[in-house]
Write a protein that holds these residues in place. Structure first.
Motif, PDB file in Angstrom:
ATOM      1  N   LYS A  29       5.335  -7.931   0.774  1.00 54.02           N
ATOM      2  CA  LYS A  29       4.502  -7.937   1.974  1.00 54.02           C
ATOM      3  C   LYS A  29       5.384  -7.978   3.221  1.00 54.02           C
ATOM      4  O   LYS A  29       6.495  -8.503   3.197  1.00 54.02           O
ATOM      5  CB  LYS A  29       3.562  -9.143   1.980  1.00 54.02           C
ATOM      6  CG  LYS A  29       2.485  -9.094   0.913  1.00 54.02           C
ATOM      7  CD  LYS A  29       1.506 -10.248   1.101  1.00 54.02           C
ATOM      8  CE  LYS A  29       0.372 -10.173   0.087  1.00 54.02           C
ATOM      9  NZ  LYS A  29      -0.617 -11.262   0.282  1.00 54.02           N
ATOM     10  N   TYR A  31       5.446  -9.315   7.152  1.00 50.66           N
ATOM     11  CA  TYR A  31       4.816 -10.337   7.981  1.00 50.66           C
ATOM     12  C   TYR A  31       5.228 -10.120   9.439  1.00 50.66           C
ATOM     13  O   TYR A  31       6.421 -10.060   9.757  1.00 50.66           O
ATOM     14  CB  TYR A  31       5.245 -11.738   7.536  1.00 50.66           C
ATOM     15  CG  TYR A  31       4.804 -12.092   6.134  1.00 50.66           C
ATOM     16  CD1 TYR A  31       3.601 -12.752   5.904  1.00 50.66           C
ATOM     17  CD2 TYR A  31       5.592 -11.748   5.035  1.00 50.66           C
ATOM     18  CE1 TYR A  31       3.194 -13.071   4.614  1.00 50.66           C
ATOM     19  CE2 TYR A  31       5.196 -12.064   3.748  1.00 50.66           C
ATOM     20  CZ  TYR A  31       3.992 -12.724   3.542  1.00 50.66           C
ATOM     21  OH  TYR A  31       3.589 -13.039   2.269  1.00 50.66           O
ATOM     22  N   THR A  32       4.230  -9.978  10.285  1.00 46.83           N
ATOM     23  CA  THR A  32       4.504  -9.895  11.723  1.00 46.83           C
ATOM     24  C   THR A  32       4.197 -11.250  12.356  1.00 46.83           C
ATOM     25  O   THR A  32       3.255 -11.947  11.946  1.00 46.83           O
ATOM     26  CB  THR A  32       3.658  -8.809  12.396  1.00 46.83           C
ATOM     27  OG1 THR A  32       2.272  -9.059  12.149  1.00 46.83           O
ATOM     28  CG2 THR A  32       4.044  -7.429  11.868  1.00 46.83           C
ATOM     29  N   ASN A  39      -1.664 -10.588  14.002  1.00 49.23           N
ATOM     30  CA  ASN A  39      -0.410 -10.829  13.294  1.00 49.23           C
ATOM     31  C   ASN A  39      -0.643 -11.596  12.000  1.00 49.23           C
ATOM     32  O   ASN A  39      -1.625 -12.345  11.863  1.00 49.23           O
ATOM     33  CB  ASN A  39       0.558 -11.621  14.185  1.00 49.23           C
ATOM     34  CG  ASN A  39       1.123 -10.782  15.318  1.00 49.23           C
ATOM     35  OD1 ASN A  39       1.941  -9.905  15.097  1.00 49.23           O
ATOM     36  ND2 ASN A  39       0.670 -11.052  16.533  1.00 49.23           N
ATOM     37  N   SER A  40       0.285 -11.427  11.082  1.00 53.41           N
ATOM     38  CA  SER A  40       0.216 -12.193   9.831  1.00 53.41           C
ATOM     39  C   SER A  40       0.418 -13.673  10.104  1.00 53.41           C
ATOM     40  O   SER A  40      -0.229 -14.529   9.488  1.00 53.41           O
ATOM     41  CB  SER A  40       1.288 -11.696   8.853  1.00 53.41           C
ATOM     42  OG  SER A  40       1.250 -10.296   8.714  1.00 53.41           O
ATOM     43  N   GLU A  54       9.242  -9.264  12.978  1.00 53.43           N
ATOM     44  CA  GLU A  54       8.714  -8.869  11.663  1.00 53.43           C
ATOM     45  C   GLU A  54       9.666  -9.365  10.583  1.00 53.43           C
ATOM     46  O   GLU A  54      10.894  -9.310  10.740  1.00 53.43           O
ATOM     47  CB  GLU A  54       8.577  -7.349  11.589  1.00 53.43           C
ATOM     48  CG  GLU A  54       8.022  -6.859  10.257  1.00 53.43           C
ATOM     49  CD  GLU A  54       8.035  -5.343  10.169  1.00 53.43           C
ATOM     50  OE1 GLU A  54       6.949  -4.751  10.224  1.00 53.43           O
ATOM     51  OE2 GLU A  54       9.138  -4.769  10.049  1.00 53.43           O
TER      52      GLU A  54
END
Length: 418
Positions: A29, A31-32, A39-40, A54
């Motif tokens: 995955k 992730y931001t 955003n994640s 990121e």
């Protein structure tokens, strides 16, 4: 062997007194991180960009990449230019948010317990500065001594600024003239964005004593403020907690990292102004706290430091001395006016005899009226002195006093004038 849903790393928000939210990182995955809700990992930090950084996984390692954020991304203090791999216990800084990367939760370091009585990040007594005569440390004093440094501020440059400030303040006519001079020097020497001076509403009621009672909010007013950016004129007052602490202890405070300080990070005003570091120094003369100097910085990469605190303390000491002298001069001038009002006579008459006192009493009676007054007496007894005393003790004192020699006038002209 870990399956596809098992985290192989964690990002943990680091606080001054422990850890906050934990974000598990699952391989495969991306992730931001940023302020935007899309955003994640959403960071509630106004110094973070909407999409700040990121994190992704490949070749058995986690990598972090900056997404052209405004304030940048740092790992262990090093700015991420392109992409950087993460190792256990790496510290990741985004805006005011501090994260710790670990592969297992048991890799989190232990947070030491705070010492008894520990308070805001750094405190400094007013006399503990290389610019002033040091005071000896008191037995059992827990105040942390901060060594003089020679980094950004060269000692000769700071002394030159203090000398120039002393000369400029000596020519100031009022307290209002002092404030721009002080704020200009502070912003020239210190990388703060905002400088403000707060004063007590009643100068006579300034706090005294070594452990003064913390003021109510209405007792401190904003006397002046300045932003480094001339286009920005607004000022948000620093947390009352900071002001009360400084007034109560009569010690200047430096918070190098507001977000990490558990006493400050949840203060609403500090969150509103986005302060990353701040200085609050008391304006003191003798045992009286006359006001406060507030300085704060919103750039996480230009934190205020111990040298800035020393310079602020020296300026606050100078300002306190000059304000006291101005207040003393004003008090003496008011006393002089009161004494003149009580005397009611402005004269050049000299003497304490009953006859002179009686003349002064009569002068005081007629000076406040618009009546014509005839002064009679032998030549040389002081009729003109009495006339001058009446004029300069009257409401007409600011007008001209015209004296004519009547003996030089013809009888007919004198008769027509009178």
């Amino acid at each position: 062997m870990k399956d596809a849903t098992t985290p192989s790393g964690y990002l943990v928000i680091r606080l001054a007194d422990g850890f906050g939210d934990v974000f598990p990182l699952i391989p495969g995955k991306r992730y931001t991180l940023g302020r935007a809700a899309t955003n994640s990992i959403v960071l509630k930090d106004d110094l973070c960009s909407r999409e700040h950084a990121e994190i992704s996984y490949r070749d058995g390692a986690w990598y972090i990449r900056d997404l052209q954020s405004l304030n940048g991304t740092r790992v262990n203090g090093v700015k991420v230019e392109s992409e950087l791999s993460l190792s256990p216990q790496d510290e990741v800084d985004l805006g005011r948010t501090h994260l710790l990367f670990v592969e297992e939760m048991d890799q989190l370091p232990e947070i030491p317990e705070p010492a008894p009585g520990e308070s805001v990040a750094i405190k400094k007594r007013l006399g503990q500065t290389r610019f002033l005569t040091p005071i000896p440390a008191e037995p059992g004093d827990a105040t942390e001594a901060i060594p003089a440094q020679t980094g950004r501020h060269a000692l000769s440059r700071d002394l030159s600024l203090l000398y120039r400030l002393a000369l400029d303040m000596g020519s100031a006519a009022s307290e209002e003239d002092l404030y721009p001079l002080v704020m200009g020097v502070l912003l020239e020497a210190i990388p703060a964005e905002v400088c403000a001076i707060l004063r007590f509403t009643d100068p006579a009621g300034a706090v005294s004593g070594s452990r003064a009672k913390a003021p109510r909010s209405e007792e401190l007013i904003l006397a002046a403020h300045r932003h480094r950016d001339p286009s920005r004129q607004s000022y948000t007052r620093v947390s009352e907690y900071v002001s009360n602490e400084v007034v109560a202890t009569r010690e200047a405070i430096l918070a190098e990292d507001v977000a990490r300080d558990r006493y400050l990070r949840n203060r609403e005003s500090l969150s509103e102004i986005g302060a990353t570091s701040l200085i609050c120094a008391p304006i003191i003369f003798g045992d009286r706290v006359l006001g406060l100097i507030h300085l704060y910085c919103t750039d996480p990469h230009k934190a205020l430091n111990a040298e800035d605190l020393e310079f602020s303390v020296a300026v606050a000491k100078q300002l306190g001395t000059v304000i006291h002298q101005m207040q003393r001069q004003t008090s003496l001038a008011n006393q002089n006016v009161n004494l003149r009002d009580q005397l009611k006579v402005e004269s050049e008459l000299v003497g304490n005899s009953p006859a002179i006192k009686n003349v002064e009493k009569q002068i005081g009676l007629v000076a406040g009226t618009n009546a014509t007054c005839l002064i009679r007496g032998e030549s040389g007894v002081g009729k003109e002195l009495v006339a001058r005393a009446i004029h300069f003790s009257s409401p007409r004192r600011d007008g001209p006093f015209v004296c004519l020699n009547c003996a030089a006038l013809t009888e007919t002209l004198l008769e027509s004038e009178l």
